[in-house]
Design an enzyme around this catalytic site. Sequence first.
Site, PDB file in Angstrom:
ATOM      1  N   GLU A   1    -107.910  27.855  12.964  1.00 26.97           N
ATOM      2  CA  GLU A   1    -107.436  28.901  12.056  1.00 26.97           C
ATOM      3  C   GLU A   1    -106.034  28.632  11.520  1.00 26.97           C
ATOM      4  OE1 GLU A   1    -110.805  30.276  14.287  1.00 26.97           O
ATOM      5  OE2 GLU A   1    -108.870  29.532  15.035  1.00 26.97           O
TER       6      GLU A   1
ATOM      7  N   PHE B   1    -109.300  36.299  14.780  1.00 23.89           N
ATOM      8  CA  PHE B   1    -108.698  34.968  14.767  1.00 23.89           C
ATOM      9  C   PHE B   1    -107.530  34.900  13.783  1.00 23.89           C
ATOM     10  CE2 PHE B   1    -113.261  33.521  15.799  1.00 23.89           C
ATOM     11  CZ  PHE B   1    -113.099  33.877  17.122  1.00 23.89           C
TER      12      PHE B   1
ATOM     13  N   ARG C   1    -119.757  42.215   6.113  1.00 20.93           N
ATOM     14  CA  ARG C   1    -120.599  41.106   5.677  1.00 20.93           C
ATOM     15  C   ARG C   1    -122.053  41.328   6.098  1.00 20.93           C
ATOM     16  NH1 ARG C   1    -122.766  39.208  10.690  1.00 20.93           N
ATOM     17  NH2 ARG C   1    -121.128  38.501  12.076  1.00 20.93           N
TER      18      ARG C   1
END
Length: 343
Positions: A87, A112, A195
């Site tokens: 990340e 993250f 999502r």
Amino acid sequence: MRRSKYERPAHLGQASDGPRLKTSAMIASLAAEGQRTVAAPFGHALAKLAEERPEIVGLSADLSKYTDLHIFAKAHPDRFYQMGMAEQLLISAAAGMAREGFMPFATTYAVFAARRAYDFICLAIAEENLNVKIACALPGLTTGYGPSHQATEDVAIFRGMPNLTIIDPCDAHEIEQVVPAMAAHQGPVYLRLLRGNVPLILDEYGYTFELGKAKTIRDGNDVLIISSGLMTMRALEAAQKLADDRVDVAVLHVPTIKPLDEATILREVAKGGRLVVVAENHTVIGGLGEAVAGLLLRSGTIPPGFRQIGLPDEFLDAGALPTLHDRYGISTDAVARRIREWL
């Protein structure tokens, strides 16, 4: 899907009022049975926008399938970058691309970005006010995979970062409008991304997203719910249930948490006589609720009553989402029940 070695197993923890409960599955969808949904609205909206915006590039930290960026990758393979499980590298690469005139949309999970890449977002992107868009899935309690994947404190982490715009959309209809609005905005944006098969609600209310603007979705005389993200969906559903009890509930949707639409919030609260309830898919520490409470205190606008509906200040259990939402007070029935108790 990546899992932490510290991750809890797929069951609920010890309840305060009963024995350990087993669950058969960890359900990922936020939609109720029979509810209208749209598949991957973020991915499709970004792929469409990129057709006319050649500077848009997409980056993912090994999670394109789980952030809907695979739709963009398929449509524009020469503009998609898979950065692997890194990340900090993802954010650094996005910053470099922005410096070269590209508009990076970097995607990962909210935990993250907030926990592992904060310093890189702060110093490489926000301090330089670079045009990077950070779209992060699994905000708040939108997964049953336990504390390693539940970003219950991401807004609290990011609210204090200068130059960073924070957006928490309600549904697929709004996400489709948020993507071009993010691109039109010059500067870094953090999106709490829903999502997969995302519920469709706000189209029924003629809603149009405007960056930085809160909007009244439903009016009412007894209670004012100020909400963001999926909790606007819950607020609207709870308002319908409460109408059966002759409780008239208004819902003010606040999709842009930073900068906060202070004028609209103050105007709605000042209408007077209504219990004010802030509902958010986030810990009650440091999120929309405390942002609204601080605004009201600074302005001297004190409503007859002020309450918060949000996640507790603790690490949450793993399990099935409907069970978890009811346990932690953000299901439709739980919202309606709490408001009845407060009236």
